[in-house]
Design a protein around this motif. Structure first.
Motif, short mmCIF file in Angstrom:
data_model
loop_
_atom_site.label_atom_id
_atom_site.label_comp_id
_atom_site.label_asym_id
_atom_site.label_seq_id
_atom_site.Cartn_x
_atom_site.Cartn_y
_atom_site.Cartn_z
N ALA A 24 0.89 -1.17 0.00
CA ALA A 24 0.00 0.00 0.00
C ALA A 24 0.92 1.21 0.00
CB ALA A 24 -0.91 -0.01 1.22
N ARG A 25 0.95 1.92 -1.10
CA ARG A 25 1.87 3.07 -1.22
C ARG A 25 1.27 4.36 -0.68
NH1 ARG A 25 3.28 -0.05 -5.77
NH2 ARG A 25 5.53 -0.44 -5.85
N GLN A 26 -0.05 4.41 -0.59
CA GLN A 26 -0.71 5.61 -0.08
C GLN A 26 -1.72 5.24 1.00
OE1 GLN A 26 -2.08 7.40 -3.80
NE2 GLN A 26 -0.42 8.87 -3.63
N GLY A 27 -1.21 4.53 2.00
CA GLY A 27 -2.06 4.20 3.14
C GLY A 27 -2.43 5.46 3.90
N GLN A 28 -3.45 5.34 4.71
CA GLN A 28 -3.95 6.51 5.44
C GLN A 28 -3.94 6.25 6.94
OE1 GLN A 28 -7.81 6.75 3.68
NE2 GLN A 28 -7.06 7.74 1.84
N ILE A 29 -3.39 7.19 7.67
CA ILE A 29 -3.43 7.16 9.14
C ILE A 29 -3.87 8.54 9.59
CG2 ILE A 29 -2.05 7.04 11.25
CD1 ILE A 29 -0.41 4.86 9.98
N THR A 129 -9.82 -4.98 10.82
CA THR A 129 -10.71 -5.61 9.85
C THR A 129 -9.92 -5.83 8.57
OG1 THR A 129 -12.64 -4.51 10.79
CG2 THR A 129 -12.86 -5.35 8.54
N ILE A 130 -9.91 -7.07 8.10
CA ILE A 130 -9.16 -7.43 6.91
C ILE A 130 -10.15 -7.91 5.87
CG2 ILE A 130 -7.34 -8.87 5.95
CD1 ILE A 130 -6.35 -9.16 8.92
N LYS A 131 -10.08 -7.30 4.68
CA LYS A 131 -10.97 -7.69 3.58
C LYS A 131 -10.14 -8.19 2.41
CE LYS A 131 -14.60 -4.45 4.85
NZ LYS A 131 -15.39 -3.29 4.43
N ILE A 139 -6.81 -3.43 4.97
CA ILE A 139 -6.78 -3.57 6.43
C ILE A 139 -7.12 -2.22 7.02
CG2 ILE A 139 -5.39 -4.11 8.46
CD1 ILE A 139 -3.70 -5.94 6.75
N SER A 140 -8.06 -2.22 7.96
CA SER A 140 -8.44 -0.97 8.63
C SER A 140 -8.69 -1.25 10.10
CB SER A 140 -9.68 -0.36 7.98
OG SER A 140 -10.77 -1.25 8.09
N GLY A 141 -8.69 -0.18 10.87
CA GLY A 141 -8.97 -0.32 12.30
C GLY A 141 -8.67 0.97 13.03
N ASP A 142 -8.77 0.89 14.34
CA ASP A 142 -8.44 2.03 15.18
C ASP A 142 -7.96 1.52 16.53
OD1 ASP A 142 -10.93 2.17 17.12
OD2 ASP A 142 -11.74 1.93 15.10
N ASN A 171 -6.15 2.92 7.45
CA ASN A 171 -6.78 2.23 6.33
C ASN A 171 -5.72 2.03 5.24
OD1 ASN A 171 -8.68 1.07 4.66
ND2 ASN A 171 -9.42 3.02 3.88
N PHE A 172 -5.50 0.76 4.88
CA PHE A 172 -4.52 0.42 3.85
C PHE A 172 -5.21 -0.41 2.78
CE2 PHE A 172 -2.10 0.70 7.83
CZ PHE A 172 -1.26 1.75 7.50
#
Length: 179
Positions: A24-29, A129-131, A139-142, A171-172
Protein backbone atom coordinates in the motif's frame (compact mmCIF):
# COMPACT_ATOMS: atom_id res chain seq x y z
CA UNK A 1 15.01 3.96 15.90
CA UNK A 2 17.99 2.58 13.98
CA UNK A 3 17.23 -0.95 15.18
CA UNK A 4 13.61 -0.65 13.99
CA UNK A 5 14.75 0.77 10.66
CA UNK A 6 17.17 -2.14 10.19
CA UNK A 7 14.39 -4.62 10.99
CA UNK A 8 12.10 -2.90 8.48
CA UNK A 9 14.83 -2.99 5.81
CA UNK A 10 15.48 -6.68 6.53
CA UNK A 11 11.75 -7.38 6.29
CA UNK A 12 11.54 -5.49 3.00
CA UNK A 13 14.63 -7.26 1.65
CA UNK A 14 13.13 -10.67 2.29
CA UNK A 15 9.86 -9.38 0.93
CA UNK A 16 11.06 -8.96 -2.64
CA UNK A 17 12.09 -12.60 -2.93
CA UNK A 18 8.66 -14.21 -2.42
CA UNK A 19 5.14 -14.33 -3.77
CA UNK A 20 1.98 -13.32 -1.90
CA UNK A 21 3.28 -9.94 -0.84
CA UNK A 22 1.28 -6.79 -1.15
CA UNK A 23 2.02 -3.08 -0.93
CA UNK A 24 0.00 0.00 0.00
CA UNK A 25 1.87 3.07 -1.22
CA UNK A 26 -0.71 5.61 -0.08
CA UNK A 27 -2.06 4.20 3.14
CA UNK A 28 -3.95 6.51 5.44
CA UNK A 29 -3.43 7.16 9.14
CA UNK A 30 -5.23 9.83 11.12
CA UNK A 31 -5.25 10.80 14.75
CA UNK A 32 -7.65 12.70 16.98
CA UNK A 33 -7.20 14.32 20.36
CA UNK A 34 -10.25 15.69 22.16
CA UNK A 35 -9.77 18.61 24.53
CA UNK A 36 -12.09 21.15 26.07
CA UNK A 37 -10.18 23.98 24.35
CA UNK A 38 -9.74 22.70 20.80
CA UNK A 39 -9.77 19.30 19.13
CA UNK A 40 -6.56 18.30 17.40
CA UNK A 41 -6.69 16.08 14.35
CA UNK A 42 -4.43 15.31 11.44
CA UNK A 43 -4.24 12.97 8.47
CA UNK A 44 -1.34 11.36 6.67
CA UNK A 45 -2.08 9.89 3.21
CA UNK A 46 1.52 9.00 2.40
CA UNK A 47 1.95 5.90 4.55
CA UNK A 48 3.84 2.92 3.14
CA UNK A 49 2.81 -0.58 4.20
CA UNK A 50 3.78 -4.11 3.20
CA UNK A 51 1.69 -7.22 3.80
CA UNK A 52 3.07 -10.75 3.57
CA UNK A 53 0.10 -13.12 3.65
CA UNK A 54 2.26 -16.26 3.84
CA UNK A 55 4.07 -15.06 6.97
CA UNK A 56 0.98 -13.15 8.22
CA UNK A 57 3.18 -10.09 8.75
CA UNK A 58 2.63 -6.40 8.24
CA UNK A 59 5.15 -3.53 8.15
CA UNK A 60 4.26 0.16 8.17
CA UNK A 61 6.46 3.24 7.82
CA UNK A 62 5.54 6.90 7.65
CA UNK A 63 7.11 10.32 7.77
CA UNK A 64 5.78 12.36 10.68
CA UNK A 65 6.00 15.61 8.70
CA UNK A 66 3.45 14.24 6.21
CA UNK A 67 0.57 14.77 8.66
CA UNK A 68 -1.78 17.53 7.50
CA UNK A 69 -3.48 19.71 10.13
CA UNK A 70 -6.29 22.26 9.83
CA UNK A 71 -4.03 24.93 11.29
CA UNK A 72 -0.39 25.65 10.47
CA UNK A 73 0.39 26.34 14.13
CA UNK A 74 -0.75 22.83 15.09
CA UNK A 75 1.55 21.38 12.43
CA UNK A 76 4.44 23.45 13.74
CA UNK A 77 3.87 22.50 17.40
CA UNK A 78 3.38 18.82 16.53
CA UNK A 79 6.64 18.57 14.59
CA UNK A 80 8.87 20.91 16.59
CA UNK A 81 7.71 20.61 20.19
CA UNK A 82 6.06 17.22 20.62
CA UNK A 83 7.15 14.65 18.01
CA UNK A 84 10.48 16.40 17.31
CA UNK A 85 10.41 15.34 13.66
CA UNK A 86 13.95 16.59 13.02
CA UNK A 87 15.23 14.01 15.51
CA UNK A 88 12.55 11.32 14.99
CA UNK A 89 11.37 11.73 11.38
CA UNK A 90 9.57 8.39 11.06
CA UNK A 91 7.14 6.17 12.90
CA UNK A 92 6.90 2.46 12.18
CA UNK A 93 5.03 -0.70 13.02
CA UNK A 94 6.11 -4.32 12.59
CA UNK A 95 3.50 -6.91 13.45
CA UNK A 96 1.95 -10.32 13.04
CA UNK A 97 -1.72 -11.02 12.22
CA UNK A 98 -3.07 -13.73 14.54
CA UNK A 99 -5.12 -16.56 12.99
CA UNK A 100 -5.22 -14.83 9.61
CA UNK A 101 -6.91 -16.77 6.80
CA UNK A 102 -6.04 -15.14 3.45
CA UNK A 103 -8.96 -16.88 1.73
CA UNK A 104 -11.72 -15.33 3.87
CA UNK A 105 -13.50 -12.36 2.31
CA UNK A 106 -13.78 -10.42 5.58
CA UNK A 107 -12.41 -11.10 9.03
CA UNK A 108 -11.64 -9.30 12.26
CA UNK A 109 -8.25 -10.24 13.67
CA UNK A 110 -5.80 -9.07 16.29
CA UNK A 111 -2.47 -7.74 15.09
CA UNK A 112 0.36 -7.89 17.63
CA UNK A 113 3.53 -5.94 17.07
CA UNK A 114 5.96 -3.20 17.90
CA UNK A 115 4.90 0.42 17.36
CA UNK A 116 7.73 2.97 17.28
CA UNK A 117 6.95 6.66 17.72
CA UNK A 118 9.30 9.41 18.92
CA UNK A 119 12.13 6.88 19.17
CA UNK A 120 10.23 4.71 21.67
CA UNK A 121 9.01 1.20 20.81
CA UNK A 122 6.01 -0.37 22.53
CA UNK A 123 4.26 -3.68 22.08
CA UNK A 124 0.66 -3.10 20.99
CA UNK A 125 -2.33 -5.17 19.97
CA UNK A 126 -4.72 -3.77 17.41
CA UNK A 127 -8.12 -5.10 16.42
CA UNK A 128 -8.22 -4.92 12.62
CA UNK A 129 -10.71 -5.61 9.85
CA UNK A 130 -9.16 -7.43 6.91
CA UNK A 131 -10.97 -7.69 3.58
CA UNK A 132 -10.06 -9.77 0.56
CA UNK A 133 -11.70 -8.52 -2.63
CA UNK A 134 -10.67 -10.62 -5.62
CA UNK A 135 -7.18 -11.16 -4.22
CA UNK A 136 -6.60 -7.54 -3.20
CA UNK A 137 -6.46 -6.90 0.52
CA UNK A 138 -7.42 -3.98 2.71
CA UNK A 139 -6.78 -3.57 6.43
CA UNK A 140 -8.44 -0.97 8.63
CA UNK A 141 -8.97 -0.32 12.30
CA UNK A 142 -8.44 2.03 15.18
CA UNK A 143 -6.67 2.03 18.52
CA UNK A 144 -5.55 4.33 21.33
CA UNK A 145 -2.04 5.32 22.39
CA UNK A 146 -1.01 7.06 25.58
CA UNK A 147 1.15 10.15 25.02
CA UNK A 148 3.30 9.34 28.07
CA UNK A 149 4.15 5.86 26.67
CA UNK A 150 6.17 7.50 23.88
CA UNK A 151 7.97 10.05 26.07
CA UNK A 152 6.24 13.00 24.42
CA UNK A 153 6.72 15.97 26.71
CA UNK A 154 3.81 18.35 27.20
CA UNK A 155 4.49 21.58 29.11
CA UNK A 156 2.29 21.81 32.24
CA UNK A 157 0.70 25.05 30.99
CA UNK A 158 -0.56 23.17 27.89
CA UNK A 159 -1.48 19.89 29.60
CA UNK A 160 -5.22 20.68 29.53
CA UNK A 161 -5.02 21.37 25.76
CA UNK A 162 -3.76 17.92 24.81
CA UNK A 163 -5.46 14.64 25.66
CA UNK A 164 -3.50 11.99 27.50
CA UNK A 165 -4.82 9.38 25.06
CA UNK A 166 -4.73 9.80 21.28
CA UNK A 167 -7.15 7.96 18.98
CA UNK A 168 -5.53 6.59 15.81
CA UNK A 169 -7.35 5.27 12.73
CA UNK A 170 -5.79 3.54 9.74
CA UNK A 171 -6.78 2.23 6.33
CA UNK A 172 -4.52 0.42 3.85
CA UNK A 173 -5.52 -0.78 0.39
CA UNK A 174 -2.96 -3.22 -0.93
CA UNK A 175 -1.96 -4.19 -4.45
CA UNK A 176 0.28 -7.11 -5.42
CA UNK A 177 3.93 -6.21 -4.87
CA UNK A 178 6.10 -6.18 -7.98
CA UNK A 179 9.82 -5.43 -8.25
Amino acid sequence: MNKTLLLLLFFLGSFAAKENQFIARQGQISFFSYTSVENIEAKNNQVLSFLDIDKKEIAISMLMRAFVFKKDLMYEHFNESYIESDIFPKASFLGKIIDFNPLEEEQTKMVFGKLTIHGISKEVEIKSTIKNTNGNYSISGDFEVMVKDFDIKIPPVLASNIAKSISIKFNFKYQPYED
